[in-house]
Scaffold this motif. Structure first.
Motif, PDB file in Angstrom:
ATOM      1  N   ASN A 166       0.821  -1.214   0.000  1.00 28.90           N
ATOM      2  CA  ASN A 166       0.000   0.000   0.000  1.00 28.90           C
ATOM      3  C   ASN A 166       0.850   1.256   0.000  1.00 28.90           C
ATOM      4  OD1 ASN A 166      -3.132  -0.360   0.251  1.00 28.90           O
ATOM      5  ND2 ASN A 166      -2.234  -2.050   1.413  1.00 28.90           N
ATOM      6  N   LEU A 167       1.995   1.231   0.669  1.00 33.46           N
ATOM      7  CA  LEU A 167       2.906   2.367   0.550  1.00 33.46           C
ATOM      8  C   LEU A 167       3.249   2.609  -0.909  1.00 33.46           C
ATOM      9  CD1 LEU A 167       5.400   1.857   3.534  1.00 33.46           C
ATOM     10  CD2 LEU A 167       3.869   3.812   3.208  1.00 33.46           C
ATOM     11  N   SER A 168       3.529   1.531  -1.643  1.00 31.97           N
ATOM     12  CA  SER A 168       3.841   1.669  -3.070  1.00 31.97           C
ATOM     13  C   SER A 168       2.700   2.313  -3.831  1.00 31.97           C
ATOM     14  CB  SER A 168       4.135   0.288  -3.682  1.00 31.97           C
ATOM     15  OG  SER A 168       5.410  -0.171  -3.346  1.00 31.97           O
ATOM     16  N   VAL A 169       1.492   1.796  -3.621  1.00 28.70           N
ATOM     17  CA  VAL A 169       0.348   2.293  -4.388  1.00 28.70           C
ATOM     18  C   VAL A 169       0.086   3.766  -4.087  1.00 28.70           C
ATOM     19  CG1 VAL A 169      -2.116   2.000  -4.860  1.00 28.70           C
ATOM     20  CG2 VAL A 169      -0.678  -0.016  -4.510  1.00 28.70           C
ATOM     21  N   ILE A 170       0.306   4.187  -2.841  1.00 31.34           N
ATOM     22  CA  ILE A 170       0.076   5.590  -2.481  1.00 31.34           C
ATOM     23  C   ILE A 170       1.224   6.483  -2.950  1.00 31.34           C
ATOM     24  CG2 ILE A 170      -0.350   7.145  -0.517  1.00 31.34           C
ATOM     25  CD1 ILE A 170      -1.662   4.861   0.923  1.00 31.34           C
ATOM     26  N   GLY A 171       2.302   5.858  -3.411  1.00 32.65           N
ATOM     27  CA  GLY A 171       3.374   6.643  -4.019  1.00 32.65           C
ATOM     28  C   GLY A 171       4.637   6.762  -3.206  1.00 32.65           C
ATOM     29  N   TYR A 172       4.771   5.949  -2.150  1.00 34.59           N
ATOM     30  CA  TYR A 172       5.965   5.979  -1.303  1.00 34.59           C
ATOM     31  C   TYR A 172       6.827   4.750  -1.583  1.00 34.59           C
ATOM     32  CZ  TYR A 172       3.527   9.619   1.291  1.00 34.59           C
ATOM     33  OH  TYR A 172       2.883  10.773   1.644  1.00 34.59           O
ATOM     34  N   ASP A 173       8.064   4.976  -1.976  1.00 39.20           N
ATOM     35  CA  ASP A 173       8.975   3.876  -2.240  1.00 39.20           C
ATOM     36  C   ASP A 173       9.271   3.153  -0.922  1.00 39.20           C
ATOM     37  OD1 ASP A 173      11.002   2.147  -2.922  1.00 39.20           O
ATOM     38  OD2 ASP A 173      12.306   3.662  -3.805  1.00 39.20           O
ATOM     39  N   PRO A 174       8.829   1.879  -0.769  1.00 40.94           N
ATOM     40  CA  PRO A 174       9.055   1.181   0.503  1.00 40.94           C
ATOM     41  C   PRO A 174      10.528   1.065   0.874  1.00 40.94           C
ATOM     42  CG  PRO A 174       7.449   0.005  -0.833  1.00 40.94           C
ATOM     43  CD  PRO A 174       8.057   1.062  -1.706  1.00 40.94           C
ATOM     44  N   LYS A 175      11.395   0.992  -0.121  1.00 37.66           N
ATOM     45  CA  LYS A 175      12.827   0.879   0.185  1.00 37.66           C
ATOM     46  C   LYS A 175      13.348   2.132   0.889  1.00 37.66           C
ATOM     47  CE  LYS A 175      14.103  -2.457  -3.359  1.00 37.66           C
ATOM     48  NZ  LYS A 175      14.960  -2.741  -4.538  1.00 37.66           N
ATOM     49  N   ARG A 176      12.652   3.228   0.697  1.00 34.46           N
ATOM     50  CA  ARG A 176      13.061   4.490   1.323  1.00 34.46           C
ATOM     51  C   ARG A 176      12.289   4.773   2.603  1.00 34.46           C
ATOM     52  NH1 ARG A 176      12.684  10.526  -1.494  1.00 34.46           N
ATOM     53  NH2 ARG A 176      13.306  11.714   0.357  1.00 34.46           N
ATOM     54  N   TYR A 177      10.993   4.462   2.614  1.00 34.67           N
ATOM     55  CA  TYR A 177      10.128   4.933   3.698  1.00 34.67           C
ATOM     56  C   TYR A 177       9.715   3.861   4.696  1.00 34.67           C
ATOM     57  CZ  TYR A 177       9.470   9.321   1.146  1.00 34.67           C
ATOM     58  OH  TYR A 177       9.659  10.527   0.520  1.00 34.67           O
ATOM     59  N   TYR A 178       9.891   2.588   4.385  1.00 37.82           N
ATOM     60  CA  TYR A 178       9.350   1.536   5.246  1.00 37.82           C
ATOM     61  C   TYR A 178      10.220   1.298   6.472  1.00 37.82           C
ATOM     62  CZ  TYR A 178       7.480  -3.013   6.641  1.00 37.82           C
ATOM     63  OH  TYR A 178       6.925  -4.057   7.341  1.00 37.82           O
ATOM     64  N   THR A 179       9.604   1.346   7.659  1.00 44.39           N
ATOM     65  CA  THR A 179      10.329   1.067   8.914  1.00 44.39           C
ATOM     66  C   THR A 179       9.645  -0.031   9.720  1.00 44.39           C
ATOM     67  OG1 THR A 179       9.089   2.742  10.161  1.00 44.39           O
ATOM     68  CG2 THR A 179      11.136   3.454   9.068  1.00 44.39           C
ATOM     69  N   LYS A 218       0.885  -5.138 -22.657  1.00 42.56           N
ATOM     70  CA  LYS A 218       2.303  -4.797 -22.804  1.00 42.56           C
ATOM     71  C   LYS A 218       2.734  -3.789 -21.739  1.00 42.56           C
ATOM     72  CE  LYS A 218       2.397  -5.560 -27.812  1.00 42.56           C
ATOM     73  NZ  LYS A 218       2.640  -4.939 -29.145  1.00 42.56           N
ATOM     74  N   ILE A 219       1.771  -3.265 -21.009  1.00 42.47           N
ATOM     75  CA  ILE A 219       2.079  -2.231 -20.016  1.00 42.47           C
ATOM     76  C   ILE A 219       2.557  -2.898 -18.729  1.00 42.47           C
ATOM     77  CG2 ILE A 219       1.149  -0.305 -18.678  1.00 42.47           C
ATOM     78  CD1 ILE A 219      -1.063  -0.155 -20.909  1.00 42.47           C
ATOM     79  N   ARG A 220       3.753  -2.552 -18.308  1.00 38.99           N
ATOM     80  CA  ARG A 220       4.297  -3.109 -17.073  1.00 38.99           C
ATOM     81  C   ARG A 220       4.909  -1.961 -16.258  1.00 38.99           C
ATOM     82  NH1 ARG A 220       2.036  -6.724 -19.052  1.00 38.99           N
ATOM     83  NH2 ARG A 220       2.615  -8.914 -19.289  1.00 38.99           N
ATOM     84  N   GLU A 221       4.703  -1.982 -14.979  1.00 38.54           N
ATOM     85  CA  GLU A 221       5.338  -1.019 -14.095  1.00 38.54           C
ATOM     86  C   GLU A 221       6.080  -1.799 -13.023  1.00 38.54           C
ATOM     87  OE1 GLU A 221       7.153   1.545 -12.868  1.00 38.54           O
ATOM     88  OE2 GLU A 221       5.635   2.674 -13.977  1.00 38.54           O
ATOM     89  N   GLU A 222       7.394  -1.803 -13.115  1.00 34.91           N
ATOM     90  CA  GLU A 222       8.200  -2.587 -12.188  1.00 34.91           C
ATOM     91  C   GLU A 222       8.384  -1.881 -10.851  1.00 34.91           C
ATOM     92  OE1 GLU A 222       9.347  -5.650 -12.289  1.00 34.91           O
ATOM     93  OE2 GLU A 222       8.402  -6.011 -14.219  1.00 34.91           O
ATOM     94  N   GLU A 223       8.226  -0.578 -10.809  1.00 37.77           N
ATOM     95  CA  GLU A 223       8.346   0.175  -9.567  1.00 37.77           C
ATOM     96  C   GLU A 223       6.966   0.705  -9.199  1.00 37.77           C
ATOM     97  OE1 GLU A 223      11.755   2.776 -10.871  1.00 37.77           O
ATOM     98  OE2 GLU A 223      12.547   2.066  -8.937  1.00 37.77           O
ATOM     99  N   GLY A 224       6.319  -0.013  -8.267  1.00 33.30           N
ATOM    100  CA  GLY A 224       4.925   0.273  -7.963  1.00 33.30           C
ATOM    101  C   GLY A 224       4.665   1.678  -7.478  1.00 33.30           C
ATOM    102  N   HIS A 225       5.636   2.293  -6.802  1.00 32.64           N
ATOM    103  CA  HIS A 225       5.391   3.628  -6.255  1.00 32.64           C
ATOM    104  C   HIS A 225       5.286   4.685  -7.340  1.00 32.64           C
ATOM    105  CE1 HIS A 225       9.796   3.608  -6.637  1.00 32.64           C
ATOM    106  NE2 HIS A 225       9.722   4.916  -6.683  1.00 32.64           N
ATOM    107  N   ARG A 226       5.630   4.336  -8.569  1.00 33.65           N
ATOM    108  CA  ARG A 226       5.509   5.288  -9.681  1.00 33.65           C
ATOM    109  C   ARG A 226       4.137   5.252 -10.353  1.00 33.65           C
ATOM    110  NH1 ARG A 226      10.449   7.354 -10.520  1.00 33.65           N
ATOM    111  NH2 ARG A 226      12.278   6.122  -9.914  1.00 33.65           N
ATOM    112  N   LEU A 227       3.330   4.240 -10.044  1.00 38.80           N
ATOM    113  CA  LEU A 227       2.049   4.093 -10.734  1.00 38.80           C
ATOM    114  C   LEU A 227       1.103   5.258 -10.445  1.00 38.80           C
ATOM    115  CD1 LEU A 227       0.279   2.305 -12.554  1.00 38.80           C
ATOM    116  CD2 LEU A 227      -0.543   1.168 -10.480  1.00 38.80           C
ATOM    117  N   ILE A 228       1.114   5.773  -9.218  1.00 38.16           N
ATOM    118  CA  ILE A 228       0.192   6.856  -8.888  1.00 38.16           C
ATOM    119  C   ILE A 228       0.513   8.115  -9.696  1.00 38.16           C
ATOM    120  CG2 ILE A 228       1.485   7.877  -6.949  1.00 38.16           C
ATOM    121  CD1 ILE A 228      -1.272   8.069  -5.510  1.00 38.16           C
ATOM    122  N   GLY A 229       1.775   8.280 -10.058  1.00 40.91           N
ATOM    123  CA  GLY A 229       2.133   9.385 -10.940  1.00 40.91           C
ATOM    124  C   GLY A 229       1.475   9.238 -12.298  1.00 40.91           C
TER     125      GLY A 229
END
Length: 401
Positions: free
Chosen positions: A60-73, A384-395
């Motif tokens: 859900n962090l990804s979908v809302i636009g937050y990169d979990p690798k950066r923001y997840y604690t 054919k549409i793929r998004e490998e970085e989920g946090h970018r989808l909201i953009g």
């Protein structure tokens, strides 16, 4: 232009023999999603970064636009925000599920987790059990807090983050090898069984044919998160509609407004209609640019292995939320873009989360896309549409301005 995410927690699945090789999403009657699919962008997105656990927290962090690798604690610190716990920087929080353990074994470590949610115990019953835990497990530096249904919180003051196993990952398995290595945490879990197993609340539940919430289970350890404000990140005012503390906590951390819906409970029989009405009001009357509608039910039914109820939850989302929201916004002449997707799969065959990519549907009321015959995993994989970085989808959702 207004924006929505319809997050159907754990909706994605695998083909099932009992459904003639269809997934629950394929088998469900979803006329509104399928109508939109014909004029929407259909694709696949990876919401869980490689190397991270496939949880609703990271996804859900990804979908809302937050990169979990950066923001997840950690998961439970997000829930702590929702409950209103003011964590110090060196505090550690843990999710404290009240779970159902088997009873026939003599030793605690030989027992099995039968239900991670104790038949989706009510918050009122669970609060009574948490009071018993607070009294029976008093320890300096450890504090219990009541959450929602089976989901509660333990704070360890000046604690350490320890690796723990989510209970829904080990359903029906012997718990011994998954117990905490920390001796005090393990002692508290063992003691919790003695406190809860024959508690009057659980005796009453047994008489009513419900599973007892007879043990605490600690997991999801983490420290206080620091999320960038949603409006600063995306330039949009946002509101969250969810019944679960995790999503409400993400909203608190992101500076979004939590919209409370009476009767919303995180289970199969939640107030779908109320969520739809709250979303429309937020966008058309209250001035919000963006609304995130979260429904937990498909995930819960996946964990419980209930195929028919998972299908039913998907159908109710389609009938009671997606249909009314799109109809009411259109009738009011409101231009909008809507993203429909699960956060992660919760396949019936494994009864827990997986990290596989999930299908998404992106609808724009002002223009048609090429689309697909229906919205499901199969048509998502054909895209054919793929998004490998989920946090970018909201953009991508916000690009249609």
């Amino acid at each position: 232009m207004k924006y929505l995410v319809m997050l159907c927690d754990g909706m994605a699945d695998e083909p099932l023999e009992e459904l003639d090789g269809k997934t629950p999403l394929e088998a469900a009657a979803t006329p509104n999603m399928d109508r939109l699919a014909k004029v929407s962008e259909i694709g696949m997105v990876r919401t869980v970064p490689e190397g991270m656990a496939p949880g609703s927290d990271t996804a859900n962090l990804s979908v809302i636009g937050y990169d979990p690798k950066r923001y997840y604690t950690g998961r439970s610190p997000l829930e702590a925000l929702s409950i209103g716990v003011d964590m110090a920087p060196d505090d550690v929080s843990f999710r404290c599920n009240v779970v159902t353990l088997s009873e026939e074994e003599e030793k605690y470590e030989d027992r099995k987790i039968l239900d991670h949610s104790s038949d989706e115990i009510s918050t009122e019953e669970a609060a009574v059990l948490l009071e018993a835990l607070k009294e029976g497990l008093k320890r300096d530096g450890y504090e219990f807090y009541v959450g929602t249904s089976y989901r509660h919180l333990l704070i360890w003051k000046h604690g350490s983050v320890v690796e723990l196993t989510p209970p829904h990952d080990i359903l029906t398995k012997r718990i011994g090898e998954f117990l905490p290595k920390d001796p005090l945490l393990r002692e508290m879990m063992e003691k919790s069984y003695e406190i809860l197993n024959h508690h009057p609340v659980n005796e009453a539940r047994r008489k009513n044919g419900l599973k007892p919430a007879n043990s605490a289970w600690f997991w999801g350890a983490g420290t206080r998160p620091a999320l960038k404000a949603f409006e600063e990140l995306h330039g949009k005012t946002g509101a969250m509609i969810s019944a679960v503390d995790l999503l409400k906590g993400i909203a608190v951390g992101a500076g979004m407004q939590n919209l409370m819906v009476e009767g919303a409970n995180g289970g199969l029989h939640t107030n779908y209609t109320g969520k739809a009405e709250a979303a429309v009001k937020a966008l058309t009357e209250d001035g919000f640019d963006f609304v995130y509608i979260h429904v937990e039910a498909p995930d819960e039914m996946g964990h419980q292995g209930k195929v028919k109820d998972k299908i039913r939850s998907i159908e109710w989302i389609d009938e009671k939320i997606i249909g009314p929201v799109t109809e009411k916004l259109s009738k009011q002449g409101q231009d909008f873009r809507m993203l429909v997707l699960p956060d992660h799969p919760t396949p019936i065959c494994v009864r827990t989360h997986t990290a596989d990519p999930v299908p998404y549907l992106l609808y724009d009321s002002t223009k048609n896309a090429q689309g697909a015959a229906s919205y499901d995993e199969k048509h998502g994989m054909k895209s054919k549409i793929r998004e490998e970085e989920g946090h970018r989808l909201i953009g991508h959702l916000f690009e249609g301005e």
